[in-house]
Every structure is written in structure tokens, then in C-alpha cells.
Write a protein that holds these residues in place. Sequence first.
Motif, short mmCIF file in Angstrom:
data_model
loop_
_atom_site.label_atom_id
_atom_site.label_comp_id
_atom_site.label_asym_id
_atom_site.label_seq_id
_atom_site.Cartn_x
_atom_site.Cartn_y
_atom_site.Cartn_z
N SER A 53 8.36 -30.02 51.43
CA SER A 53 8.26 -29.39 50.11
C SER A 53 9.33 -28.31 49.95
CB SER A 53 6.88 -28.75 49.93
OG SER A 53 5.86 -29.70 50.08
N TYR A 72 1.68 -32.15 43.44
CA TYR A 72 1.22 -33.01 44.54
C TYR A 72 0.38 -34.15 44.00
CZ TYR A 72 3.40 -29.63 47.38
OH TYR A 72 4.39 -28.85 47.93
N ILE A 91 6.68 -27.91 41.73
CA ILE A 91 6.41 -29.05 42.62
C ILE A 91 4.93 -29.41 42.49
CG2 ILE A 91 6.40 -29.92 44.98
CD1 ILE A 91 8.81 -28.35 45.59
N PHE A 106 4.50 -24.01 43.35
CA PHE A 106 3.88 -25.18 44.00
C PHE A 106 2.49 -25.34 43.40
CE2 PHE A 106 6.87 -23.47 47.13
CZ PHE A 106 7.54 -24.60 47.57
#
Length: 291
Positions: free
Chosen positions: A201, A106, A104, A63
Amino acid sequence: MKALVVGASGLVGSHLMQSGQKRGWQMAGTSIGHKQEDLIALDMRDAPQVEKTVRSERPDVLFLTAFNPNVDECELHPQETRITNVEGNAHVIAAATALAIPLIYYSSDYVFDGSAGPYREADTPHPLSEYGRQKLDIERLLAEKFPASIIIRTTTVYGWEDLGKNFFCQVLHALERDEDRVVPTDQMSTPTFAPDLAEASFLLAERKATGIYHVAGPELMSRFVFAEAIAKAFDLPQDHLKPIATSALKQAAKRPLKGGLLCEKIRQTFPGWQSHSVADSLRILQSTDRR
Ligand SMILES: NC(=O)c1ccc[n+]([C@@H]2O[C@H](COP(=O)([O-])OP(=O)(O)OC[C@H]3O[C@@H](n4cnc5c(N)ncnc54)[C@H](OP(=O)(O)O)[C@@H]3O)[C@@H](O)[C@H]2O)c1
């Protein structure tokens, strides 16, 4: 499953750490400025250090929340902030790509110009600010180099956080100290409860989704209406909230005024998924410990 959160000391990162632990994931996280014993020290501007950390942690999912999200600082210092936000993010993406680790990222509704929000994933980006351009540069880098990644666009994230930087904490602290707080009446967004963003998420990671997803709250509202809701939920007088037009704030960076994000795509992907209303999430925050 093991996750590495690059930027685990921040608002979004700390909620990812909590959410992952609750789901039974093995969680590792990094920070740069805020030394926390349980976090790995990592400056993503240092490519060899990034590569070494990602290689030694070998997560199943990475992440990437690390960023300098100060919109006005990005506008005033584009070259300096690009070293962190574009080059630094690119180092993390290169390390994940080399090891084929799902990533991932953002992003934000600031990739749009705010002329016609709230926005869907397929709407055409047109950032007004350097922050928005930096976000879009990374979105495009991912589309080109790592199309199997997930880009989550979100907006106005709120929740408890150690540094109390987010809008919710700032409004609350001002009202609790009987201080005036000017709040724009014309900046519209869809405020996003941080635990909802974290949960979405993990759903996307577990589904091995790819591409762009909007993850935000269900209501479009101005910053001022959001601030009034905070005052009401915490039983604080609203007279310290001072309405102002964005143009009068003379901020360095332009803001997308009709912003916000529509989340039909993620709701179609996970039919049971629903983000909390502002009133419900404020009730939850009111009854949980501050960190
Ligand atoms: N918050 C929102 O409303 C919102 C809305 C849309 C999109 N986003 C995006 O979501 C992401 C997370 O936002 P956030 O609100 O959680 O930000 P945040 O609270 O400011 O956290 C930023 C994180 O980045 C880390 N970091 C900063 N510079 C670094 C560097 N050179 N190397 C490694 N780590 C570094 C920080 O570490 P230290 O704590 O150690 O300094 C912190 O963990 C950002 O990309 C932001 O643009 C946020």
C-alpha cells in the motif's frame, strides 16, 4: 508525508499504522467502536463529521479501510450495512475528492464469482453476494468520481490483531483451547500476510499509482490447507480441524469457491516486491509478540 487511515483499529488499518510509522510517515487514524486514545473517533456515516476530520487532518494520502466486512451480515442486512459500507465510504471519498487527497481503497476477490480464480485485475467482476456488490459499487464510484485513486483488491488477510477476528487467529485460538473447528475444503484463495499488504500500500502511495492492483499472497490454497499450515507452524495437533464442504455450512452469503488473486501487475510495477509464503509468514508470526 502524512497519512490518515480511516479504520485504523481494524486488521488492515492497524498494520498500515505500524508500517507507516516504520517508514517515517506521520500517521493519524480513526476508529468508531474500539476507543483507542491515539485514534480519532469517527463514524463515517456522519458526512459533516467526515468532512471536518479530513479537512482538519489534511493528509497527503488517505487509506480507506473502514467497512463492515461481515459477509453474512451484509447478506442478511443489506440496507443497514449499505449505510455504513456504501454511503459511509462515499462520504469519505467525497471529502478526499473535494480536497484532491490521494485515496487508497480496499476491495476484495469477492467482486468475482469464484468460477475461474485466481483472478487478474482485468477479469470481469460478477459478485455472488451483497458484500461483493457493495465492494463493486464503491469501485465503480471511484472509477467515475475519483479515477486518480488506487483500488487494492486483497483476500484472506491474516496477522496479529487486537480482536483476533481473522481466520488465522480464530483457527489458532480454537486449536490452543483444544476446540474443534470446522474448515471448508473447497474455498480457494491466496492468503495475504497483513504486513505485506501494508507495505505494498505504501509503495503504491509513494509511487502515486492509480487504478486497480491485486495484492495477495503467492500461493493458492483452500482454507483447510491454510488451517493445517497454522497448526503445523504452531506445533498444535491437527485433529481438531474438521473438513467440511462450503455447501454444508449453510452460510447466508454465497462464497466464491475458486477465488484468489494474481499479482503480476504489482510485481511488474515493483520488480523487487514479493509477498511472503504462508510458511514463512507463519514462522514470523510464531516468533513475534501477539497484540
Ligand atoms: N480482512 C480480509 O481478509 C479482507 C479481504 C479483502 C478485503 N478486505 C477489505 O479490507 C478492508 C479492511 O478490512 P479489515 O479486515 O481490516 O476489517 P476490520 O478489521 O473489521 O476493520 C474495519 C474497520 O472499520 C471501522 N469501522 C466500521 N464501521 C465504521 C463506521 N461506521 N465509521 C467509521 N469506521 C468504521 C472499524 O472501527 P472499530 O474497530 O472502531 O469498530 C475498523 O477500524 C475492508 O474494506 C474489507 O472489506 C479485507
